[in-house]
Design an enzyme around this catalytic site. Structure first.
Site, PDB file in Angstrom:
ATOM      1  N   ARG A   8     -11.926 -14.716 -19.789  1.00  9.35           N
ATOM      2  CA  ARG A   8     -11.001 -13.650 -20.049  1.00  9.35           C
ATOM      3  C   ARG A   8     -11.833 -12.363 -19.716  1.00  9.35           C
ATOM      4  O   ARG A   8     -11.664 -11.265 -20.760  1.00  9.35           O
ATOM      5  CB  ARG A   8     -10.695 -13.603 -21.417  1.00  9.35           C
ATOM      6  CG  ARG A   8      -9.392 -14.962 -21.457  1.00  9.35           C
ATOM      7  CD  ARG A   8      -8.303 -14.568 -22.509  1.00  9.35           C
ATOM      8  NE  ARG A   8      -7.649 -15.512 -22.715  1.00  9.35           N
ATOM      9  CZ  ARG A   8      -7.603 -16.859 -23.589  1.00  9.35           C
ATOM     10  NH1 ARG A   8      -8.690 -16.555 -24.329  1.00  9.35           N
ATOM     11  NH2 ARG A   8      -6.941 -17.812 -23.347  1.00  9.35           N
ATOM     12  N   LYS A  30     -10.019  -0.576 -10.519  1.00  8.83           N
ATOM     13  CA  LYS A  30      -9.005  -1.266 -10.055  1.00  8.83           C
ATOM     14  C   LYS A  30      -9.448  -2.504  -9.201  1.00  8.83           C
ATOM     15  O   LYS A  30     -10.375  -2.382  -8.369  1.00  8.83           O
ATOM     16  CB  LYS A  30      -7.854  -0.575  -9.005  1.00  8.83           C
ATOM     17  CG  LYS A  30      -7.202   0.477  -9.661  1.00  8.83           C
ATOM     18  CD  LYS A  30      -6.157   1.174  -8.621  1.00  8.83           C
ATOM     19  CE  LYS A  30      -5.259   2.028  -9.179  1.00  8.83           C
ATOM     20  NZ  LYS A  30      -4.449   2.795  -8.370  1.00  8.83           N
ATOM     21  N   GLU A  72     -10.851   7.958   2.732  1.00 13.90           N
ATOM     22  CA  GLU A  72     -10.634   8.080   1.394  1.00 13.90           C
ATOM     23  C   GLU A  72     -11.396   9.266   0.974  1.00 13.90           C
ATOM     24  O   GLU A  72     -11.298   9.935  -0.087  1.00 13.90           O
ATOM     25  CB  GLU A  72     -11.261   6.683   0.641  1.00 13.90           C
ATOM     26  CG  GLU A  72     -10.526   5.661   0.884  1.00 13.90           C
ATOM     27  CD  GLU A  72      -9.268   5.508  -0.043  1.00 13.90           C
ATOM     28  OE1 GLU A  72      -8.739   6.584  -0.580  1.00 13.90           O
ATOM     29  OE2 GLU A  72      -8.407   4.672  -0.263  1.00 13.90           O
ATOM     30  N   LYS A 114     -13.195  11.651  -8.612  1.00 12.53           N
ATOM     31  CA  LYS A 114     -12.427  10.409  -9.013  1.00 12.53           C
ATOM     32  C   LYS A 114     -12.644   9.983 -10.397  1.00 12.53           C
ATOM     33  O   LYS A 114     -11.667   9.875 -11.204  1.00 12.53           O
ATOM     34  CB  LYS A 114     -12.716   9.513  -8.173  1.00 12.53           C
ATOM     35  CG  LYS A 114     -11.869   8.237  -8.579  1.00 12.53           C
ATOM     36  CD  LYS A 114     -11.846   7.120  -7.428  1.00 12.53           C
ATOM     37  CE  LYS A 114     -10.816   5.818  -8.136  1.00 12.53           C
ATOM     38  NZ  LYS A 114     -10.967   4.687  -7.213  1.00 12.53           N
ATOM     39  N   GLU A 124      -3.422   4.618 -14.969  1.00 14.53           N
ATOM     40  CA  GLU A 124      -2.503   5.182 -14.250  1.00 14.53           C
ATOM     41  C   GLU A 124      -0.991   5.170 -14.615  1.00 14.53           C
ATOM     42  O   GLU A 124      -0.231   4.668 -14.069  1.00 14.53           O
ATOM     43  CB  GLU A 124      -2.427   4.290 -12.807  1.00 14.53           C
ATOM     44  CG  GLU A 124      -1.794   5.175 -11.815  1.00 14.53           C
ATOM     45  CD  GLU A 124      -1.955   4.276 -10.338  1.00 14.53           C
ATOM     46  OE1 GLU A 124      -3.306   4.093 -10.006  1.00 14.53           O
ATOM     47  OE2 GLU A 124      -0.778   4.192  -9.797  1.00 14.53           O
ATOM     48  N   ARG A 128      -3.219   9.813 -12.733  1.00 19.52           N
ATOM     49  CA  ARG A 128      -4.180   8.956 -11.745  1.00 19.52           C
ATOM     50  C   ARG A 128      -3.409   8.767 -10.443  1.00 19.52           C
ATOM     51  O   ARG A 128      -4.067   8.417  -9.168  1.00 19.52           O
ATOM     52  CB  ARG A 128      -4.635   7.648 -12.821  1.00 19.52           C
ATOM     53  CG  ARG A 128      -5.579   6.826 -11.505  1.00 19.52           C
ATOM     54  CD  ARG A 128      -6.142   5.796 -12.181  1.00 19.52           C
ATOM     55  NE  ARG A 128      -6.954   4.813 -11.366  1.00 19.52           N
ATOM     56  CZ  ARG A 128      -7.680   4.086 -11.306  1.00 19.52           C
ATOM     57  NH1 ARG A 128      -7.949   3.541 -12.657  1.00 19.52           N
ATOM     58  NH2 ARG A 128      -8.447   3.641 -10.537  1.00 19.52           N
ATOM     59  N   ASN A 132      -3.181   8.147  -5.365  1.00 18.26           N
ATOM     60  CA  ASN A 132      -2.466   7.328  -4.399  1.00 18.26           C
ATOM     61  C   ASN A 132      -1.751   8.302  -3.306  1.00 18.26           C
ATOM     62  O   ASN A 132      -0.965   7.573  -2.574  1.00 18.26           O
ATOM     63  CB  ASN A 132      -1.332   6.715  -5.029  1.00 18.26           C
ATOM     64  CG  ASN A 132      -1.843   5.601  -6.087  1.00 18.26           C
ATOM     65  OD1 ASN A 132      -2.978   5.007  -5.722  1.00 18.26           O
ATOM     66  ND2 ASN A 132      -1.152   5.370  -7.132  1.00 18.26           N
ATOM     67  N   HIS A 135      -1.105   6.576   0.178  1.00 11.30           N
ATOM     68  CA  HIS A 135      -1.236   5.361  -0.032  1.00 11.30           C
ATOM     69  C   HIS A 135       0.101   4.459   0.334  1.00 11.30           C
ATOM     70  O   HIS A 135       0.189   3.403   0.635  1.00 11.30           O
ATOM     71  CB  HIS A 135      -1.893   4.927  -1.240  1.00 11.30           C
ATOM     72  CG  HIS A 135      -3.436   5.193  -1.270  1.00 11.30           C
ATOM     73  ND1 HIS A 135      -4.208   6.262  -0.915  1.00 11.30           N
ATOM     74  CD2 HIS A 135      -4.277   4.142  -1.203  1.00 11.30           C
ATOM     75  CE1 HIS A 135      -5.302   6.032  -0.778  1.00 11.30           C
ATOM     76  NE2 HIS A 135      -5.584   4.881  -1.145  1.00 11.30           N
ATOM     77  N   HIS A 139      -0.374   1.750   2.864  1.00 11.12           N
ATOM     78  CA  HIS A 139      -0.142   0.238   2.470  1.00 11.12           C
ATOM     79  C   HIS A 139       0.841  -0.314   3.567  1.00 11.12           C
ATOM     80  O   HIS A 139       1.012  -1.470   3.768  1.00 11.12           O
ATOM     81  CB  HIS A 139       0.458   0.168   1.224  1.00 11.12           C
ATOM     82  CG  HIS A 139      -0.839   0.478  -0.101  1.00 11.12           C
ATOM     83  ND1 HIS A 139      -0.362   0.393  -1.448  1.00 11.12           N
ATOM     84  CD2 HIS A 139      -1.964   0.481   0.399  1.00 11.12           C
ATOM     85  CE1 HIS A 139      -1.795   0.742  -1.665  1.00 11.12           C
ATOM     86  NE2 HIS A 139      -2.687   0.590  -0.830  1.00 11.12           N
ATOM     87  N   HIS A 152      -8.338  -0.050   5.938  1.00  5.65           N
ATOM     88  CA  HIS A 152      -7.632   0.781   5.024  1.00  5.65           C
ATOM     89  C   HIS A 152      -7.427   2.296   4.761  1.00  5.65           C
ATOM     90  O   HIS A 152      -6.697   3.021   4.827  1.00  5.65           O
ATOM     91  CB  HIS A 152      -7.743   0.267   3.307  1.00  5.65           C
ATOM     92  CG  HIS A 152      -7.307   1.047   2.392  1.00  5.65           C
ATOM     93  ND1 HIS A 152      -5.939   0.807   1.961  1.00  5.65           N
ATOM     94  CD2 HIS A 152      -7.770   1.806   1.342  1.00  5.65           C
ATOM     95  CE1 HIS A 152      -5.543   1.672   1.065  1.00  5.65           C
ATOM     96  NE2 HIS A 152      -6.795   2.375   0.629  1.00  5.65           N
TER      97      HIS A 152
END
Ligand code: GLY
Length: 258
Positions: A8, A30, A72, A114, A124, A128, A132, A135, A139, A152
Site C-alpha cells: 500500500r 502521477k 513538454e 511545474k 488535480e 493543475r 494538460n 494533452h 492522447h 508522447h
C-alpha cells in the site's frame, strides 16, 4: 506506480534519464499505465520523496526521444507564462545542441514552474489541469496511431498547435502572435509543425489512423471527456489558460481535417 501499490505504498526517489521525465513526468506524483481503451487510464497519485535529475545523461538520448521532451518543455512554457517562453526561445540553439548549461537552466525553470502548479493542487481538482494543455489532442493521437508509434511529447507539441487553433476558432485567443511564435519555435526545435506534417512523417502505412473521426473518437475516451462534449484546456496567451472548455466533437473534427 509499483511503489504506490507495493505494501500500500513505499517511498520512491526518481532519477529521470530522459528530458521528458526530467521536466515533467518525474515531478508531481502521477503514475499510470495505458489500457487498450486509452492512455493512462489505470493509475494513482504517489509523490516521490525526491527527484534527482542529471542533465549530463541527456547526451545519450535518441534524437526522437529528446525532441519528445522538448514538446513538454514547450507545454510548460505556455502554462508558466512569457518569461519561461522567452527563456526557451533564447535557449533554442543550446537546447538543440544539448548544451549542459542551457539544459540545466531550462530543466530547473520547468521543474520550478511545474512544482508550483502541483503544490497548489496535487490531486488535480482545478489549477493543475493547466498541465494538460495540448494533452487531450496528444492522447488521441497516441491512441489512434497505436501506443508507442508517436512519442508522447511529439504528440503534445502537435496538440499545443491544435489547442491554439481551437482557442482562435472559439474567439478565446488574446495573444494573436502566439500561434506563429510557437510554430517558429517548434520548427527551430525540430518538432512537427502540425497534424499534416505528423501524418506525412509517421503514418504512411496507416492513413486512416489520424483521421479527424478517429481522433475525436479517441478524445471521447479521455479521462476529462464528459457526455458528448470534449473538455479542453485552452490558452488565451502564455500563462493565461481556460481549464475546462466544453467543445462539441463535430466542431473539433472540422479543425482536424487534412
Ligand atoms: N503531466 C501533467 C501532470 O503531471 O499533471
Amino acid at each position: 506506480m509499483a511503489a504506490a501499490l507495493y505494501m500500500r505504498g513505499i517511498g520512491v526517489v526518481h532519477c529521470p534519464t530522459t528530458l521528458l521525465a526530467q521536466v515533467d513526468a518525474s515531478v508531481g506524483g502521477k503514475t499510470a499505465v495505458n489500457l487498450t481503451a486509452g492512455k493512462n487510464l489505470a493509475g494513482v497519485f504517489h509523490q516521490p520523496r525526491a527527484v534527482y535529475a542529471d542533465v549530463g545523461v541527456l547526451a545519450t538520448q535518441s534524437e526522437e526521444e529528446y525532441r519528445s521532451g522538448l514538446g513538454e518543455v514547450l507545454k510548460t512554457a505556455l502554462v508558466a507564462g512569457p518569461e519561461l517562453l522567452e527563456l526557451v526561445e533564447q535557449g533554442a540553439p543550446g537546447l538543440t545542441a544539448r548544451d549542459p548549461a542551457t539544459l540545466a537552466a531550462i530543466v530547473a525553470a520547468c521543474v520550478r514552474a511545474k512544482a508550483a502548479v502541483v503544490a497548489a493542487d496535487p490531486l488535480e481538482r482545478g489549477p493543475r489541469r493547466a498541465l494538460n494543455l495540448g494533452h487531450t489532442f496528444a492522447h488521441a493521437i497516441e491512441h489512434a496511431a497505436g501506443f508507442g508509434r508517436v512519442p508522447h511529447g511529439i504528440a503534445v507539441a502537435v496538440g499545443l498547435g491544435i489547442a491554439l487553433r481551437a482557442a482562435r476558432e472559439l474567439g478565446l485567443l488574446e495573444d494573436r502572435e502566439l500561434p506563429g511564435r510557437l510554430g517558429r519555435l517548434m520548427g527551430r526545435l525540430g518538432l512537427p509543425a502540425d497534424l499534416a506534417e505528423l501524418r506525412s512523417s509517421r503514418l504512411s502505412d496507416m492513413p486512416a489512423a489520424l483521421s479527424p473521426k478517429e481522433l475525436v473518437r479517441a478524445m471521447r475516451l479521455d479521462k476529462k471527456s464528459r457526455g458528448g462534449a470534449v473538455h479542453l484546456v485552452l490558452a488565451r496567451a502564455a500563462g493565461r489558460l481556460d481549464l475546462e472548455v466544453p467543445v462539441d466533437g463535430a466542431l473539433i473534427e472540422s479543425w482536424l481535417a487534412p
